[in-house]
Motif scaffolding. Structure first.
Motif, PDB file in Angstrom:
ATOM      1  N   LYS A 128      -2.835   6.053   3.765  1.00 42.57           N
ATOM      2  CA  LYS A 128      -3.211   4.634   3.752  1.00 42.57           C
ATOM      3  C   LYS A 128      -3.391   4.118   2.335  1.00 42.57           C
ATOM      4  N   ILE A 129      -2.626   4.674   1.401  1.00 43.29           N
ATOM      5  CA  ILE A 129      -2.753   4.321  -0.012  1.00 43.29           C
ATOM      6  C   ILE A 129      -2.262   2.892  -0.233  1.00 43.29           C
ATOM      7  N   GLY A 130      -3.093   2.081  -0.895  1.00 40.24           N
ATOM      8  CA  GLY A 130      -2.763   0.669  -1.074  1.00 40.24           C
ATOM      9  C   GLY A 130      -2.162   0.328  -2.421  1.00 40.24           C
ATOM     10  N   LYS A 131      -2.566   1.016  -3.477  1.00 43.53           N
ATOM     11  CA  LYS A 131      -1.994   0.751  -4.794  1.00 43.53           C
ATOM     12  C   LYS A 131      -2.100   2.002  -5.660  1.00 43.53           C
ATOM     13  N   ILE A 132      -1.289   2.015  -6.728  1.00 41.07           N
ATOM     14  CA  ILE A 132      -1.211   3.166  -7.624  1.00 41.07           C
ATOM     15  C   ILE A 132      -1.537   2.696  -9.040  1.00 41.07           C
ATOM     16  N   ARG A 133      -2.472   3.400  -9.685  1.00 37.90           N
ATOM     17  CA  ARG A 133      -2.795   3.119 -11.075  1.00 37.90           C
ATOM     18  C   ARG A 133      -3.097   4.425 -11.805  1.00 37.90           C
ATOM     19  N   PHE A 134      -2.528   4.569 -13.012  1.00 38.12           N
ATOM     20  CA  PHE A 134      -2.851   5.701 -13.870  1.00 38.12           C
ATOM     21  C   PHE A 134      -3.678   5.210 -15.049  1.00 38.12           C
ATOM     22  N   PRO A 135      -4.697   5.979 -15.452  1.00 38.69           N
ATOM     23  CA  PRO A 135      -5.457   5.587 -16.637  1.00 38.69           C
ATOM     24  C   PRO A 135      -4.581   5.701 -17.877  1.00 38.69           C
ATOM     25  N   SER A 136      -4.447   4.599 -18.621  1.00 41.62           N
ATOM     26  CA  SER A 136      -3.582   4.598 -19.795  1.00 41.62           C
ATOM     27  C   SER A 136      -4.008   3.468 -20.727  1.00 41.62           C
TER      28      SER A 136
ATOM     29  N   SER B 234       6.261   7.402   1.461  1.00 38.70           N
ATOM     30  CA  SER B 234       6.662   6.556   2.589  1.00 38.70           C
ATOM     31  C   SER B 234       5.499   6.355   3.562  1.00 38.70           C
ATOM     32  N   HIS B 235       5.554   5.244   4.300  1.00 36.19           N
ATOM     33  CA  HIS B 235       4.568   4.940   5.339  1.00 36.19           C
ATOM     34  C   HIS B 235       3.135   4.903   4.778  1.00 36.19           C
ATOM     35  N   ASN B 236       2.966   4.156   3.690  1.00 37.22           N
ATOM     36  CA  ASN B 236       1.632   3.884   3.167  1.00 37.22           C
ATOM     37  C   ASN B 236       1.405   2.375   3.204  1.00 37.22           C
ATOM     38  N   ASN B 237       0.407   1.885   2.470  1.00 38.70           N
ATOM     39  CA  ASN B 237       0.068   0.452   2.503  1.00 38.70           C
ATOM     40  C   ASN B 237       0.327  -0.234   1.164  1.00 38.70           C
ATOM     41  N   ILE B 238       1.301   0.255   0.401  1.00 34.80           N
ATOM     42  CA  ILE B 238       1.572  -0.295  -0.924  1.00 34.80           C
ATOM     43  C   ILE B 238       2.219  -1.675  -0.786  1.00 34.80           C
ATOM     44  N   SER B 239       1.575  -2.677  -1.395  1.00 33.50           N
ATOM     45  CA  SER B 239       1.995  -4.062  -1.177  1.00 33.50           C
ATOM     46  C   SER B 239       2.251  -4.819  -2.476  1.00 33.50           C
TER      47      SER B 239
ATOM     48  N   GLU C 209       4.084   1.702 -12.030  1.00 35.41           N
ATOM     49  CA  GLU C 209       3.179   2.734 -12.531  1.00 35.41           C
ATOM     50  C   GLU C 209       3.820   4.113 -12.483  1.00 35.41           C
ATOM     51  N   LEU C 210       4.724   4.331 -11.536  1.00 42.22           N
ATOM     52  CA  LEU C 210       5.366   5.645 -11.411  1.00 42.22           C
ATOM     53  C   LEU C 210       6.249   5.974 -12.600  1.00 42.22           C
ATOM     54  N   GLU C 211       6.634   4.954 -13.370  1.00 42.28           N
ATOM     55  CA  GLU C 211       7.396   5.183 -14.593  1.00 42.28           C
ATOM     56  C   GLU C 211       6.578   6.001 -15.603  1.00 42.28           C
ATOM     57  N   LYS C 212       5.256   6.006 -15.456  1.00 44.38           N
ATOM     58  CA  LYS C 212       4.401   6.724 -16.394  1.00 44.38           C
ATOM     59  C   LYS C 212       4.408   8.227 -16.163  1.00 44.38           C
ATOM     60  N   LEU C 213       4.936   8.663 -15.017  1.00 42.67           N
ATOM     61  CA  LEU C 213       5.053  10.105 -14.760  1.00 42.67           C
ATOM     62  C   LEU C 213       6.177  10.677 -15.614  1.00 42.67           C
ATOM     63  N   ASN C 214       5.931  11.803 -16.253  1.00 44.03           N
ATOM     64  CA  ASN C 214       6.864  12.340 -17.241  1.00 44.03           C
ATOM     65  C   ASN C 214       8.162  12.879 -16.655  1.00 44.03           C
ATOM     66  N   LYS C 215       8.107  13.463 -15.444  1.00 44.87           N
ATOM     67  CA  LYS C 215       9.286  14.189 -14.947  1.00 44.87           C
ATOM     68  C   LYS C 215       9.720  13.767 -13.548  1.00 44.87           C
ATOM     69  N   LEU C 216       9.266  12.610 -13.062  1.00 47.53           N
ATOM     70  CA  LEU C 216       9.602  12.204 -11.696  1.00 47.53           C
ATOM     71  C   LEU C 216      11.103  11.952 -11.553  1.00 47.53           C
ATOM     72  N   GLU C 217      11.751  12.728 -10.659  1.00 47.65           N
ATOM     73  CA  GLU C 217      13.192  12.614 -10.440  1.00 47.65           C
ATOM     74  C   GLU C 217      13.542  12.264  -8.999  1.00 47.65           C
ATOM     75  N   ASP C 218      12.660  12.586  -8.060  1.00 44.73           N
ATOM     76  CA  ASP C 218      12.978  12.438  -6.637  1.00 44.73           C
ATOM     77  C   ASP C 218      11.836  11.683  -5.964  1.00 44.73           C
ATOM     78  N   LEU C 219      12.132  10.521  -5.402  1.00 44.92           N
ATOM     79  CA  LEU C 219      11.101   9.684  -4.780  1.00 44.92           C
ATOM     80  C   LEU C 219      11.518   9.312  -3.361  1.00 44.92           C
ATOM     81  N   LYS C 220      10.572   9.458  -2.422  1.00 46.17           N
ATOM     82  CA  LYS C 220      10.745   8.911  -1.074  1.00 46.17           C
ATOM     83  C   LYS C 220       9.792   7.717  -0.959  1.00 46.17           C
ATOM     84  N   PHE C 221      10.353   6.545  -0.646  1.00 42.31           N
ATOM     85  CA  PHE C 221       9.535   5.321  -0.635  1.00 42.31           C
ATOM     86  C   PHE C 221      10.078   4.374   0.439  1.00 42.31           C
TER      87      PHE C 221
END
Length: 527
Positions: free
Chosen positions: A295-303, A322-327, A334-346
């Motif tokens: 039920k995750i609504g938003k994503i934030r990394f401290p930066s 997938s199947h969360n509450n991101i609106s 924010e996911l651009e801040k991850l150093n090695k993210l190559e595969d995303l399901k959304f």
């Protein structure tokens, strides 16, 4: 006689396909004979809460999960060695009794991807021992105990993968008694057993020394329970805790052995806040994180800086959301801040509901620079270039509006941290601004994709395309529209109101304008 049997309270039983826990043995009211009081796993299976005619015989977990049955109806289970002999003892040429359709269905249901038949030995009818078995699948086989000491070691010394999900095991001690005899065991699935956690569980660590992959799905566990379980597996690398009741996460200790964890599946839990996920950053080796169906609504990394990378999840390469509450789109940025993210399901998040699939895909690709696969489909170089260019077009007017206002510019960059990089890469002099709206519209055409060789496919799908779109990008679009199963489609087109001859789109790097394709033309898709 059944009445002479010694019943143990809290034993697990099975009756008519339903499982429950023994809570009472003895007479009930004025009735004759012995009764068993059962607290059923299914709360609708029973009739009361352990109280009958005003007398409280036992306590249940649910108001209607209790009932009484005669001893003859209850199955108290068999030993693990006995279940193996029953299930595998008379196999001839088939693969160890595994129903492939059932196995595939179960893999999806409880997210246990290690259950594969690759390397599964065939058991010959003449074999008296099972020393070649590497994988054993004992789901719903009424296993309740480990059998005699050393019996499993002698029976199947080569066993590497064991599924004992949804059986009649009632404690982690029984699981330990089974696993301590299996010296090659790497993969263990104990899902859907009723196994309460206890304070002194760490004394069982030696029983699970070799296990690297653990599945404990649908156990009604919170994070505290899960941590207790993880601590008794000193070599753990992968764990799936799908469909439990995790809503908060306790931050692990620096010296925790879980720092070696590479894969974590938390699908189908109750996590609402990304702050809970950030408590997992001490899992330094984590490469795969599945958060689907929370039920995750938003994503934030401290930066400090909007465009700076985060030190959190430094090795994370695969993320499922997938199947969360991101609106809001800032969460994707924010996911651009991850150093090695190559595969995303959304998939299936509220933010996606107002856009078509192609637009959504472009927006996600443009916002995350290192992404190589989105929702299981590879991102080709041409597709990325087109997505980034279109992203520049879409927000160019807002970017130029902030040119002389540092506050507005900073706010824009917080929402679009990749935009300055894309401006530097492509420039903006050749990108049509909002003042050139007429020219932009003229560059857009609507074509109809048809698939004549596959009658089960949709008859015609209309999509808007840019004339400067490369053919290879259109190929990728057709691949997704018709779900070609990984096959690369071959495209051609038919001009509206002209000859019905098909003109092949055979130059992947050419733009559509090269072929003079026009509004209303048909694109033919074959594979």
């Amino acid at each position: 006689m059944i009445e002479d049997k010694k019943y143990e309270i809290d034993s697990r039983i099975e009756c008519d396909g339903h499982q429950g826990t023994l809570k009472y043995v003895g007479p009930v009211g004025e009735t004759k004979g012995l009764w068993l009081g059962i607290d059923w796993d299914d709360p609708t299976r029973g009739k009361h809460n352990g109280t009958y005619e005003g007398v409280k015989y036992f306590k249940t977990r649910h108001p209607t999960s209790g009932s009484f049955i005669r001893p003859g109806k209850a199955k108290f289970g068999i030993s693990c060695p006995e279940a193996i002999k029953i299930r595998y003892g008379l196999i001839n040429d088939e693969l160890a009794g595994i129903d492939r359709d059932t196995l595939a269905s179960l893999q999806k249901e409880i997210n246990a991807p290690f259950l594969e038949v690759v390397g599964f030995s065939k058991v010959n009818r003449k074999q008296s021992k099972f020393d070649q078995l590497k994988l054993i699948w004992l789901r719903e086989q009424c296993v309740s105990n480990a059998g005699n000491p050393g019996e499993l070691t002698e029976l199947c010394p080569s066993l590497e993968e064991l599924d004992i999900s949804k059986n009649l095991i009632n404690s982690w001690q029984v699981v330990a008694d089974i696993c301590c005899q299996l010296h090659c065991l790497i993969h263990l699935n104990v899902s859907e057993n009723y196994l309460p956690t206890e304070e002194n569980m760490e004394i069982q660590r030696d029983s699970f020394f070799m296990v690297k992959q653990l599945t404990i799905a649908r156990m009604n566990y919170n994070w505290f329970d899960i941590q207790r379980c993880m601590h008794i597996f000193p070599s753990l690398k992968e764990i799936s805790v799908s469909f439990n009741i995790v809503n908060i996460i306790q931050k692990p200790l620096e010296e925790d052995n879980l720092m070696k964890l590479c894969k974590l599946t938390l699908e189908g839990n109750l996590i609402c806040s990304w702050d809970e996920i950030l408590k997992l950053v001490l899992f330094y080796s984590l490469e795969y994180l599945n958060l689907n169906s929370n039920k995750i609504g938003k994503i934030r990394f401290p930066s400090v800086e909007p465009t700076a990378k985060t030190s959190a999840f430094f090795n994370l390469q695969q993320l499922h959301l997938s199947h969360n509450n991101i609106s809001e789109w800032q969460s994707v940025s924010e996911l651009e801040k991850l150093n090695k993210l190559e595969d995303l399901k959304f998939r299936e998040n509220p933010i996606l509901k107002n856009e078509n699939l192609e637009t959504v895909r472009q927006l996600v690709i443009a916002r995350i620079s290192k992404l190589r696969s989105l929702n299981g489909t590879e991102i080709l170089h041409g597709e990325r270039r087109g997505a980034e260019f279109d992203y520049l077009k879409l927000y160019l007017s807002k970017w130029t509006e902030t040119e002389n206002d540092s506050v507005k510019r900073n706010k824009f960059i917080i929402e679009h941290p990749r935009y300055p990089t894309l401006v530097a890469r492509y420039g903006i002099s050749d990108i049509p601004s909002s003042r050139a709206k007429v020219e932009m519209i003229s560059n857009v055409i609507t074509v109809e994709f048809v698939c004549p060789d596959h009658p089960n496919q949709p008859r015609g799908i209309k999509r808007k395309l840019l004339k400067d779109m490369e053919v290879q990008k259109v190929v990728g679009l057709a691949q997704r529209l018709f779900r070609t199963g990984g096959k690369i489609p071959i495209l051609s087109f038919i001009q509206q109101n002209l000859s019905k001859d098909e003109i092949p789109l055979d130059k992947p790097l050419q733009e559509l304008s090269y072929y003079s394709i026009q509004d209303g033309d048909q694109v033919i898709v074959r594979w």
